[in-house]
Design a protein around this motif. Structure first.
Motif, PDB file in Angstrom:
ATOM      1  N   GLY A 100      66.123  69.707  12.187  1.00 17.74           N
ATOM      2  CA  GLY A 100      64.938  70.545  12.028  1.00 17.74           C
ATOM      3  C   GLY A 100      64.960  71.243  10.687  1.00 17.74           C
ATOM      4  O   GLY A 100      66.021  71.509  10.134  1.00 17.74           O
ATOM      5  N   ARG A 101      63.788  71.545  10.173  1.00 17.69           N
ATOM      6  CA  ARG A 101      63.679  72.202   8.862  1.00 17.69           C
ATOM      7  C   ARG A 101      64.418  73.533   8.837  1.00 17.69           C
ATOM      8  O   ARG A 101      64.979  73.924   7.822  1.00 17.69           O
ATOM      9  CB  ARG A 101      62.213  72.415   8.498  1.00 17.69           C
ATOM     10  CG  ARG A 101      61.468  71.125   8.218  1.00 17.69           C
ATOM     11  CD  ARG A 101      60.040  71.424   7.796  1.00 17.69           C
ATOM     12  NE  ARG A 101      60.004  72.043   6.487  1.00 17.69           N
ATOM     13  CZ  ARG A 101      59.743  71.403   5.362  1.00 17.69           C
ATOM     14  NH1 ARG A 101      59.481  70.115   5.404  1.00 17.69           N
ATOM     15  NH2 ARG A 101      59.728  72.024   4.220  1.00 17.69           N
ATOM     16  N   HIS A 102      64.425  74.241   9.964  1.00 15.45           N
ATOM     17  CA  HIS A 102      65.053  75.555  10.012  1.00 15.45           C
ATOM     18  C   HIS A 102      66.580  75.479   9.908  1.00 15.45           C
ATOM     19  O   HIS A 102      67.241  76.480   9.693  1.00 15.45           O
ATOM     20  CB  HIS A 102      64.628  76.296  11.279  1.00 15.45           C
ATOM     21  CG  HIS A 102      64.959  75.575  12.550  1.00 15.45           C
ATOM     22  ND1 HIS A 102      64.269  74.447  12.955  1.00 15.45           N
ATOM     23  CD2 HIS A 102      65.913  75.795  13.477  1.00 15.45           C
ATOM     24  CE1 HIS A 102      64.785  74.012  14.090  1.00 15.45           C
ATOM     25  NE2 HIS A 102      65.782  74.812  14.430  1.00 15.45           N
ATOM     26  N   ARG A 103      67.152  74.297  10.037  1.00 16.45           N
ATOM     27  CA  ARG A 103      68.595  74.130   9.896  1.00 16.45           C
ATOM     28  C   ARG A 103      69.005  73.787   8.453  1.00 16.45           C
ATOM     29  O   ARG A 103      70.182  73.696   8.137  1.00 16.45           O
ATOM     30  CB  ARG A 103      69.095  73.016  10.811  1.00 16.45           C
ATOM     31  CG  ARG A 103      68.829  73.292  12.279  1.00 16.45           C
ATOM     32  CD  ARG A 103      69.569  72.351  13.174  1.00 16.45           C
ATOM     33  NE  ARG A 103      68.964  72.029  14.430  1.00 16.45           N
ATOM     34  CZ  ARG A 103      68.414  72.840  15.307  1.00 16.45           C
ATOM     35  NH1 ARG A 103      68.323  74.109  15.058  1.00 16.45           N
ATOM     36  NH2 ARG A 103      67.926  72.406  16.444  1.00 16.45           N
ATOM     37  N   ALA A 104      68.030  73.617   7.589  1.00 14.67           N
ATOM     38  CA  ALA A 104      68.307  73.177   6.221  1.00 14.67           C
ATOM     39  C   ALA A 104      69.166  74.174   5.446  1.00 14.67           C
ATOM     40  O   ALA A 104      70.077  73.775   4.714  1.00 14.67           O
ATOM     41  CB  ALA A 104      67.005  72.908   5.477  1.00 14.67           C
ATOM     42  N   LEU A 105      68.908  75.463   5.585  1.00 14.02           N
ATOM     43  CA  LEU A 105      69.668  76.442   4.805  1.00 14.02           C
ATOM     44  C   LEU A 105      71.142  76.437   5.186  1.00 14.02           C
ATOM     45  O   LEU A 105      72.013  76.528   4.310  1.00 14.02           O
ATOM     46  CB  LEU A 105      69.064  77.833   4.950  1.00 14.02           C
ATOM     47  CG  LEU A 105      67.714  78.015   4.250  1.00 14.02           C
ATOM     48  CD1 LEU A 105      67.171  79.414   4.479  1.00 14.02           C
ATOM     49  CD2 LEU A 105      67.823  77.722   2.763  1.00 14.02           C
ATOM     50  N   ALA A 106      71.451  76.311   6.468  1.00 18.31           N
ATOM     51  CA  ALA A 106      72.854  76.232   6.886  1.00 18.31           C
ATOM     52  C   ALA A 106      73.501  74.974   6.323  1.00 18.31           C
ATOM     53  O   ALA A 106      74.655  75.001   5.865  1.00 18.31           O
ATOM     54  CB  ALA A 106      72.961  76.253   8.416  1.00 18.31           C
ATOM     55  N   ARG A 107      72.776  73.890   6.327  1.00 18.38           N
ATOM     56  CA  ARG A 107      73.278  72.631   5.758  1.00 18.38           C
ATOM     57  C   ARG A 107      73.526  72.774   4.260  1.00 18.38           C
ATOM     58  O   ARG A 107      74.550  72.356   3.740  1.00 18.38           O
ATOM     59  CB  ARG A 107      72.273  71.514   6.036  1.00 18.38           C
ATOM     60  CG  ARG A 107      72.642  70.169   5.451  1.00 18.38           C
ATOM     61  CD  ARG A 107      71.552  69.153   5.850  1.00 18.38           C
ATOM     62  NE  ARG A 107      71.770  67.889   5.226  1.00 18.38           N
ATOM     63  CZ  ARG A 107      71.287  67.542   4.035  1.00 18.38           C
ATOM     64  NH1 ARG A 107      70.558  68.382   3.335  1.00 18.38           N
ATOM     65  NH2 ARG A 107      71.518  66.347   3.539  1.00 18.38           N
ATOM     66  N   HIS A 108      72.597  73.418   3.555  1.00 15.13           N
ATOM     67  CA  HIS A 108      72.750  73.617   2.115  1.00 15.13           C
ATOM     68  C   HIS A 108      73.971  74.480   1.804  1.00 15.13           C
ATOM     69  O   HIS A 108      74.731  74.181   0.879  1.00 15.13           O
ATOM     70  CB  HIS A 108      71.496  74.274   1.528  1.00 15.13           C
ATOM     71  CG  HIS A 108      70.285  73.414   1.619  1.00 15.13           C
ATOM     72  ND1 HIS A 108      69.006  73.929   1.623  1.00 15.13           N
ATOM     73  CD2 HIS A 108      70.134  72.072   1.725  1.00 15.13           C
ATOM     74  CE1 HIS A 108      68.126  72.949   1.710  1.00 15.13           C
ATOM     75  NE2 HIS A 108      68.794  71.811   1.777  1.00 15.13           N
TER      76      HIS A 108
END
Length: 191
Positions: A100-108
């Motif tokens: 999900g898009r909302h998980r992108a920051l944690a991934r980054h």
């Protein structure tokens, strides 16, 4: 698998053929030099970097934006399986978690934290790769960027990073030269 001298490669999902070639070459040469290549499992620069490292027959690390038991994007199921055979699939979320898009920051943040440095190959003005670079900078880790054609929207991000202090690199030798003191300091601190 022992990690030493890890380099995160980040860039646009909509990579140009220039960017994909540069990412694959950088990753392959860094891997051949004994560095662990870290990238996401997505399209574009990430896939090119992973393929470059795999072509050098060295382990690589893919950071996923979903649980490690999910193949995302689905088109990369075989690529992710190849990474898992000799390297690592890691995620900031639990198995079974959907992308999900909302998980992108944690991934980054995870992409940035796992590397001794981050190299941005291509990135548009609002690319997630710039978030990876900002996270690396926030952790006090080196940020490097590959210049591109001035006419390309995918060069905006790396050029902006270079203007704001990122180290300009055009080859794996440049990356290794720029990081020699940082990798040695990391090795000494870990001893």
């Amino acid at each position: 698998m022992q990690l030493s001298g890890e380099i995160t490669l980040a860039g646009s999902r909509a990579a140009s053929s220039y960017g994909a070639q540069v990412a694959a070459d950088l990753a392959g040469e860094l891997a051949a030099a004994g560095r662990t290549v870290i990238a996401g499992g997505g399209f574009g620069i990430e896939a090119a970097a992973v393929r470059g490292a795999l072509a050098a027959h060295t382990p690589t690390v893919a950071v996923l934006g979903c649980g490690i038991d999910r193949a995302y994007p689905a088109a990369h199921e075989n690529l992710l399986a190849r990474i898992a055979e000799t390297g690592l699939l890691v995620s900031a979320v639990a198995p079974g978690t959907t992308p999900g898009r909302h998980r992108a920051l944690a991934r980054h943040r995870l992409l940035a934290a796992l590397g001794d440095a981050t190299v941005v190959v291509e990135a548009a003005a609002r690319s997630g790769a710039l978030h990876v670079a900002a996270a690396a900078d926030g952790l006090g880790l080196p940020v490097l960027a590959v210049p591109g054609p001035t006419s390309s929207v995918l060069s905006v991000g790396p050029h902006r990073l270079i203007r704001h202090g990122a180290t300009l690199v055009t080859s794996a030798a440049d990356v290794l030269e720029a990081l020699a003191p940082a990798v040695e300091t990391t090795a000494i601190a870990g001893a």
